[in-house]
Design a protein around this motif. Structure first.
Motif, PDB file in Angstrom:
ATOM      1  N   ALA A 132       0.874  -1.250   0.099  1.00 51.93           N
ATOM      2  CA  ALA A 132       0.065  -0.008   0.179  1.00 51.93           C
ATOM      3  C   ALA A 132       1.167   1.272   0.088  1.00 51.93           C
ATOM      4  N   ASP A 133       0.750   2.103  -0.869  1.00 56.51           N
ATOM      5  CA  ASP A 133       1.239   3.486  -1.009  1.00 56.51           C
ATOM      6  C   ASP A 133       2.885   3.158  -0.968  1.00 56.51           C
ATOM      7  N   GLY A 134       3.378   2.145  -1.458  1.00 55.01           N
ATOM      8  CA  GLY A 134       4.840   2.021  -1.648  1.00 55.01           C
ATOM      9  C   GLY A 134       5.355   1.225  -0.368  1.00 55.01           C
ATOM     10  N   GLY A 135       4.280   1.005   0.321  1.00 59.04           N
ATOM     11  CA  GLY A 135       4.951   0.244   1.906  1.00 59.04           C
ATOM     12  C   GLY A 135       4.043  -0.742   2.194  1.00 59.04           C
ATOM     13  N   ALA A 136       4.001  -1.260   3.152  1.00 57.96           N
ATOM     14  CA  ALA A 136       3.313  -2.324   3.695  1.00 57.96           C
ATOM     15  C   ALA A 136       2.234  -1.945   4.594  1.00 57.96           C
ATOM     16  N   ALA A 137       1.058  -2.460   4.443  1.00 61.70           N
ATOM     17  CA  ALA A 137      -0.233  -2.151   5.357  1.00 61.70           C
ATOM     18  C   ALA A 137      -0.638  -3.394   5.697  1.00 61.70           C
ATOM     19  N   LEU A 138      -1.897  -3.637   6.452  1.00 64.38           N
ATOM     20  CA  LEU A 138      -2.335  -4.753   7.197  1.00 64.38           C
ATOM     21  C   LEU A 138      -3.792  -5.071   6.916  1.00 64.38           C
ATOM     22  N   ALA A 139      -4.170  -6.004   6.243  1.00 65.39           N
ATOM     23  CA  ALA A 139      -5.540  -6.217   6.033  1.00 65.39           C
ATOM     24  C   ALA A 139      -6.070  -6.998   7.404  1.00 65.39           C
ATOM     25  N   TYR A 140      -7.015  -6.314   7.775  1.00 65.05           N
ATOM     26  CA  TYR A 140      -7.475  -6.723   9.033  1.00 65.05           C
ATOM     27  C   TYR A 140      -8.680  -7.614   8.792  1.00 65.05           C
ATOM     28  N   PRO A 141      -9.251  -8.463   9.933  1.00 68.41           N
ATOM     29  CA  PRO A 141     -10.422  -9.271   9.871  1.00 68.41           C
ATOM     30  C   PRO A 141     -11.468  -8.629   9.602  1.00 68.41           C
ATOM     31  N   ALA A 142     -12.407  -9.257   8.679  1.00 74.81           N
ATOM     32  CA  ALA A 142     -13.780  -8.812   8.177  1.00 74.81           C
ATOM     33  C   ALA A 142     -14.826  -9.874   8.493  1.00 74.81           C
ATOM     34  N   ALA A 143     -14.878 -10.084   9.711  1.00 73.40           N
ATOM     35  CA  ALA A 143     -15.764 -11.319  10.081  1.00 73.40           C
ATOM     36  C   ALA A 143     -17.263 -11.407   9.638  1.00 73.40           C
ATOM     37  N   TRP A 144     -17.703 -10.348   9.055  1.00 74.46           N
ATOM     38  CA  TRP A 144     -19.087 -10.331   8.757  1.00 74.46           C
ATOM     39  C   TRP A 144     -18.955 -10.687   7.092  1.00 74.46           C
ATOM     40  N   VAL A 145     -17.751 -11.160   6.692  1.00 73.02           N
ATOM     41  CA  VAL A 145     -17.903 -11.516   5.242  1.00 73.02           C
ATOM     42  C   VAL A 145     -17.359 -13.053   5.159  1.00 73.02           C
ATOM     43  N   GLU A 146     -18.330 -13.770   4.371  1.00 71.39           N
ATOM     44  CA  GLU A 146     -18.118 -15.357   4.722  1.00 71.39           C
ATOM     45  C   GLU A 146     -16.924 -15.770   3.975  1.00 71.39           C
TER      46      GLU A 146
END
Length: 391
Positions: A132-146
Motif C-alpha cells: 500500500a502506497d509503496g509500503g506495507a499495510a495490514l489487512a484486518y479481519p472482516a468477520a462479517w464476510v463469509e
C-alpha cells in the motif's frame, strides 16, 4: 482526542472493505503516537485477564496492531513496536503477530500508538501484510464476510489511542459482537466499562435472533454481525429504516427541529429532500438511506468542522435510537426513550441491555450524550482488558 475523531475511528472501521487495512488507516486519521523505528519504548502496563470460562489460556491469542502516526505497526510480546513489512507474511501467506497468554493474568507493555487489541479464541487470526502506497499495510479481519479467512474464528477487539500518557479506549460492537470484553483504566481515577451481565452473551444472541428482520445477523454461536455489514452480506434489508426516515422527514416539514451542540442551538426544517438548519452556522443534510443511518455516514457524514459534524452526530444518534421523530429537541438524554417501536436498532438495543452500566458502542455515534462503552484518562498508569464469562 475529540469526540468527532473518535467517531471517525469507529465509522471508518465499520465502513472498511474486506482487503482494506481499516484500523491502521483510521488510526492515521487519529494522528496518534510517534515513530519508534523498531525501538522498544517505555509503555503503559497492559493486563490481559482470561475469565472467559470457555477457552483456556493456551487457546487465547492477543494481537496489538495499529498505527504509530506514520507506519502501520504491531506490538511484539516484549512491548516492541515494529512496522508491518511484507516479509512478515509466512509460508501460508499470513503474518503471525500473536502474543500468547502466560497465565490467567498476562502483563504486557503498550507503546504509544493508536489501534486495536484483538482477542482470538481457539485458533490464531490470519492478518495479511499487503502492499500500500509503496509500503506495507495490514489487512484486518472482516468477520462479517463469509469468504474472509477469519470468518470461522471466534474473535473480537477493543480500540484505543495512547499518547503522551493519555489513554482513550473503548469496547466496540460497531462491526460485530462475539467475545465479551471489559476494559479497566487506572490513572487519575479508576474506571471500568463494557462488563456484561451474567448470561448476557447468550441473551444478546437470543434477542437479535428473535427479531425477524435481524435474525440472519446471528452466525451460529460465533458472532452477531452489525446490521450495516448485514446489508452488504445480504443478511439485512437495505430499506429497513425507510418508514422511520419518512416519518422524520414528514414531522419536520411543519415544525422546527432544534439540535444543541457546543457551538449553540441549530434550528432545522425539512424542504423537499433537504433538512436545513440555521443558527451558529448554516448546515443541511440530504435524506439519508438505511445504510447512511447504520454507518452514520453518507448523508449523515460528520466532518471535524465544529458545525456540520456535531449536528450530524446528534442526528445519527437520534435516528439509530429512534428518538428523532418524537423529540424535536435533540440530543435526547433519557435512555428510557431509546429504541422504542418495532422499527428500531434492535442490535444496538440488545448490546446496551446486556452491559452492567448500560453503555455500549452499538453504532458509530453512540457516544452522543455519553452512552458509549468508552473511557479516557489523561494520566493513565494501567489498562486492563478482561475476557469476561461466555456463560
Amino acid at each position: 482526542m475529540s469526540s468527532v475523531s473518535r467517531r471517525t475511528l469507529f465509522r471508518g472501521a465499520a465502513a472498511a472493505a474486506v482487503a482494506v487495512p481499516a484500523a491502521g488507516l483510521v488510526a492515521q486519521q487519529a494522528s496518534a503516537g510517534r515513530l519508534f523505528n523498531g525501538q522498544a519504548a517505555a509503555g503503559l502496563s497492559l493486563k490481559i485477564v482470561n475469565n472467559s470460562g470457555a477457552y483456556d489460556n493456551g487457546s487465547v491469542h492477543i494481537y496489538i496492531v495499529g498505527n504509530d502516526g506514520k507506519n502501520q505497526c504491531h506490538v511484539t510480546p516484549d512491548g516492541e513496536l515494529k512496522p508491518v513489512q511484507m516479509s512478515d507474511n509466512g509460508s501460508d501467506g499470513y503474518t503471525d503477530y500473536a502474543i500468547p497468554l502466560t497465565g490467567n493474568e498476562t502483563t504486557l507493555s503498550l507503546p504509544e500508538m493508536s489501534g486495536r487489541i484483538y482477542v482470538a479464541c481457539g485458533e490464531k487470526l490470519k492478518f495479511k501484510a499487503v502492499e500500500a502506497d509503496g509500503g506495507a499495510a495490514l489487512a484486518y479481519p472482516a468477520a462479517w464476510v463469509e469468504s474472509d479467512p477469519n470468518y470461522p474464528i471466534v474473535h473480537d477487539c477493543a480500540e484505543f489511542t495512547y499518547k503522551g500518557g493519555a489513554m482513550y479506549c473503548n469496547t466496540t460492537m460497531v462491526d460485530m459482537f462475539s467475545v465479551p470484553l471489559a476494559i479497566g483504566l487506572k490513572g487519575a481515577k479508576d474506571q471500568t466499562t463494557g462488563t456484561l451481565k451474567q448470561g448476557a452473551r447468550a441473551k444478546i444472541f437470543e434477542s437479535v435472533r428473535s427479531v425477524e428482520a435481524f435474525s440472519k445477523l446471528v452466525i451460529d454461536d460465533k458472532r452477531v454481525i452489525a446490521p450495516g455489514h448485514g446489508i452488504g452480506a445480504g443478511l439485512f434489508a437495505d430499506d429497513y429504516f425507510a418508514p422511520y426516515i419518512d416519518e422524520v422527514w414528514a414531522a419536520y416539514q411543519s415544525k422546527d427541529l432544534k439540535v444543541t451542540t457546543n457551538a449553540g442551538t441549530f434550528t432545522g426544517r425539512v424542504s423537499g429532500d433537504k433538512l436545513s438548519f440555521t443558527g451558529p452556522g448554516e448546515v443541511s443534510f440530504g435524506k439519508p438511506s438505511t445504510k447512511d443511518v447504520l454507518f452514520c455516514d453518507g448523508a449523515l457524514a460528520a466532518p471535524n468542522d465544529g458545525t456540520t459534524g456535531p449536528v450530524a452526530a446528534i442526528l445519527g444518534a437520534a435516528f439509530n435510537r429512534t428518538t428523532l421523530a418524537a423529540t424535536p429537541d435533540q440530543p435526547t438524554t433519557d435512555p428510557a426513550a431509546f429504541y422504542k417501536g418495532d422499527i428500531t436498532h434492535h442490535y444496538a438495543k440488545a448490546m446496551h441491555a446486556a452491559t452492567e452500566d448500560g453503555k455500549a458502542y452499538g453504532f458509530a455515534f453512540d457516544d452522543v450524550a455519553g452512552f458509549a462503552s468508552y473511557i479516557e484518562d489523561s494520566a493513565a498508569t494501567e489498562l486492563k482488558l478482561t475476557l469476561t464469562p461466555f456463560e
